[in-house]
Design a protein around this motif. Structure first.
Motif, mmCIF file in Angstrom:
data_model
loop_
_atom_site.group_PDB
_atom_site.id
_atom_site.type_symbol
_atom_site.label_atom_id
_atom_site.label_comp_id
_atom_site.label_asym_id
_atom_site.label_seq_id
_atom_site.Cartn_x
_atom_site.Cartn_y
_atom_site.Cartn_z
ATOM 1 N N MET A 92 30.208 91.603 43.750
ATOM 2 C CA MET A 92 29.463 90.370 43.915
ATOM 3 C C MET A 92 30.035 89.310 42.969
ATOM 4 S SD MET A 92 25.411 89.707 43.480
ATOM 5 C CE MET A 92 25.166 89.042 41.846
ATOM 6 N N ALA A 93 30.296 88.140 43.484
ATOM 7 C CA ALA A 93 30.834 87.042 42.682
ATOM 8 C C ALA A 93 29.694 86.212 42.097
ATOM 9 C CB ALA A 93 31.723 86.155 43.527
ATOM 10 N N VAL A 94 29.906 85.768 40.867
ATOM 11 C CA VAL A 94 28.967 84.854 40.223
ATOM 12 C C VAL A 94 29.657 83.505 40.130
ATOM 13 C CG1 VAL A 94 27.681 84.352 38.121
ATOM 14 C CG2 VAL A 94 27.896 86.720 38.905
ATOM 15 N N LEU A 95 28.993 82.477 40.659
ATOM 16 C CA LEU A 95 29.545 81.129 40.649
ATOM 17 C C LEU A 95 28.705 80.236 39.753
ATOM 18 C CD1 LEU A 95 30.211 80.737 44.471
ATOM 19 C CD2 LEU A 95 31.815 81.448 42.722
ATOM 20 N N LYS A 96 29.367 79.288 39.127
ATOM 21 C CA LYS A 96 28.689 78.322 38.265
ATOM 22 C C LYS A 96 29.087 76.925 38.715
ATOM 23 C CE LYS A 96 27.773 77.257 33.473
ATOM 24 N NZ LYS A 96 27.915 77.675 32.087
ATOM 25 N N VAL A 97 28.179 75.975 38.555
ATOM 26 C CA VAL A 97 28.427 74.585 38.944
ATOM 27 C C VAL A 97 28.251 73.697 37.729
ATOM 28 C CG1 VAL A 97 27.702 72.675 40.429
ATOM 29 C CG2 VAL A 97 27.593 75.024 41.280
ATOM 30 N N ILE A 98 29.235 72.807 37.517
ATOM 31 C CA ILE A 98 29.122 71.800 36.458
ATOM 32 C C ILE A 98 29.226 70.413 37.091
ATOM 33 C CG2 ILE A 98 30.022 73.285 34.637
ATOM 34 C CD1 ILE A 98 32.696 71.715 34.903
ATOM 35 N N GLU A 99 28.685 69.453 36.425
ATOM 36 C CA GLU A 99 28.744 68.070 36.897
ATOM 37 C C GLU A 99 29.704 67.289 36.000
ATOM 38 O OE1 GLU A 99 25.592 64.600 38.253
ATOM 39 O OE2 GLU A 99 24.882 66.501 37.469
ATOM 40 N N GLU B 241 37.446 41.493 42.698
ATOM 41 C CA GLU B 241 38.312 42.660 42.857
ATOM 42 C C GLU B 241 37.680 43.920 42.248
ATOM 43 O OE1 GLU B 241 41.385 42.835 44.361
ATOM 44 O OE2 GLU B 241 41.114 40.740 44.961
ATOM 45 N N ILE B 242 37.883 45.050 42.894
ATOM 46 C CA ILE B 242 37.491 46.328 42.314
ATOM 47 C C ILE B 242 38.526 46.690 41.253
ATOM 48 C CG2 ILE B 242 37.220 48.805 42.723
ATOM 49 C CD1 ILE B 242 36.171 48.128 45.508
ATOM 50 N N THR B 243 38.048 46.954 40.046
ATOM 51 C CA THR B 243 38.964 47.266 38.951
ATOM 52 C C THR B 243 38.915 48.737 38.547
ATOM 53 O OG1 THR B 243 37.301 46.641 37.316
ATOM 54 C CG2 THR B 243 38.859 44.929 38.024
ATOM 55 N N GLU B 244 37.854 49.433 38.940
ATOM 56 C CA GLU B 244 37.724 50.838 38.569
ATOM 57 C C GLU B 244 36.851 51.564 39.579
ATOM 58 O OE1 GLU B 244 36.925 53.015 34.389
ATOM 59 O OE2 GLU B 244 35.283 51.733 35.057
ATOM 60 N N TYR B 245 37.316 52.732 40.006
ATOM 61 C CA TYR B 245 36.573 53.592 40.927
ATOM 62 C C TYR B 245 35.989 54.741 40.116
ATOM 63 C CZ TYR B 245 39.259 51.097 44.453
ATOM 64 O OH TYR B 245 39.821 50.112 45.229
ATOM 65 N N ARG B 246 34.726 55.062 40.373
ATOM 66 C CA ARG B 246 34.057 56.122 39.623
ATOM 67 C C ARG B 246 33.446 57.143 40.573
ATOM 68 N NH1 ARG B 246 30.745 52.431 35.225
ATOM 69 N NH2 ARG B 246 32.581 51.730 34.066
ATOM 70 N N VAL B 247 33.526 58.419 40.207
ATOM 71 C CA VAL B 247 32.891 59.474 40.996
ATOM 72 C C VAL B 247 32.072 60.379 40.093
ATOM 73 C CG1 VAL B 247 34.588 59.541 42.855
ATOM 74 C CG2 VAL B 247 34.930 60.985 40.854
ATOM 75 N N ASN B 248 31.027 60.911 40.665
ATOM 76 C CA ASN B 248 30.210 61.936 40.040
ATOM 77 C C ASN B 248 30.402 63.163 40.927
ATOM 78 O OD1 ASN B 248 28.174 63.663 39.237
ATOM 79 N ND2 ASN B 248 26.620 62.074 39.099
ATOM 80 N N VAL B 249 31.064 64.201 40.409
ATOM 81 C CA VAL B 249 31.380 65.377 41.219
ATOM 82 C C VAL B 249 30.727 66.624 40.647
ATOM 83 C CG1 VAL B 249 33.579 64.421 41.982
ATOM 84 C CG2 VAL B 249 33.543 65.910 39.988
ATOM 85 N N LYS B 250 30.505 67.591 41.538
ATOM 86 C CA LYS B 250 30.034 68.908 41.137
ATOM 87 C C LYS B 250 31.165 69.879 41.407
ATOM 88 C CE LYS B 250 25.206 67.906 41.655
ATOM 89 N NZ LYS B 250 23.904 68.389 42.091
ATOM 90 N N ILE B 251 31.608 70.556 40.362
ATOM 91 C CA ILE B 251 32.720 71.504 40.458
ATOM 92 C C ILE B 251 32.153 72.920 40.381
ATOM 93 C CG2 ILE B 251 34.809 72.341 39.324
ATOM 94 C CD1 ILE B 251 35.304 69.460 38.407
ATOM 95 N N THR B 252 32.519 73.737 41.377
ATOM 96 C CA THR B 252 32.076 75.121 41.442
ATOM 97 C C THR B 252 33.225 76.042 41.065
ATOM 98 O OG1 THR B 252 30.554 74.558 43.237
ATOM 99 C CG2 THR B 252 31.061 76.897 42.937
ATOM 100 N N PHE B 253 32.947 76.999 40.193
ATOM 101 C CA PHE B 253 33.968 77.956 39.805
ATOM 102 C C PHE B 253 33.374 79.345 39.675
ATOM 103 C CE2 PHE B 253 32.204 76.109 35.987
ATOM 104 C CZ PHE B 253 32.074 77.159 35.091
ATOM 105 N N GLU B 254 34.238 80.344 39.821
ATOM 106 C CA GLU B 254 33.813 81.732 39.735
ATOM 107 C C GLU B 254 33.889 82.207 38.288
ATOM 108 O OE1 GLU B 254 34.902 86.069 41.716
ATOM 109 O OE2 GLU B 254 35.805 84.237 42.520
ATOM 110 N N VAL B 255 32.827 82.854 37.849
ATOM 111 C CA VAL B 255 32.755 83.382 36.485
ATOM 112 C C VAL B 255 33.306 84.801 36.484
ATOM 113 C CG1 VAL B 255 31.206 83.959 34.580
ATOM 114 C CG2 VAL B 255 30.741 81.965 36.004
ATOM 115 N N ASP B 256 34.173 85.098 35.530
ATOM 116 C CA ASP B 256 34.749 86.458 35.421
ATOM 117 C C ASP B 256 33.715 87.455 34.938
ATOM 118 O OD1 ASP B 256 37.246 85.656 36.258
ATOM 119 O OD2 ASP B 256 37.942 85.213 34.215
#
Length: 66
Positions: free
Chosen positions: A1-8, A51-66
């Motif tokens: 079974m894999a354990v996944l974690k999410v960070i923002e 003019e747009i001078t900067e693009y910003r994103v808020n992302v959620k990154i999912t990774f598998e915990v060993d």
């Protein structure tokens, strides 16, 4: 079974929202292994003058915990 974690993560780019998302993943990958996915939660931009001078994103990154 894999354990996944999410960070923002918040990231920015002067080029595009796509570049900002790529930057978020690249930066997170410096300390996090086994990244499985990225979800763009929201995006915004900074405008100076007309003019747009900067693009910003808020992302959620999912990774598998060993």
């Amino acid at each position: 079974m894999a354990v996944l974690k999410v960070i923002e993560v918040l990231a920015n780019s002067e080029k595009s929202w796509e570049a900002a998302a790529k930057s978020a993943v690249k930066h997170a990958a410096k300390t996090i292994k086994n990244i499985k996915s990225v979800f763009v939660h929201s995006h915004s931009a900074v405008v100076e003058g007309d003019e747009i001078t900067e693009y910003r994103v808020n992302v959620k990154i999912t990774f598998e915990v060993d």
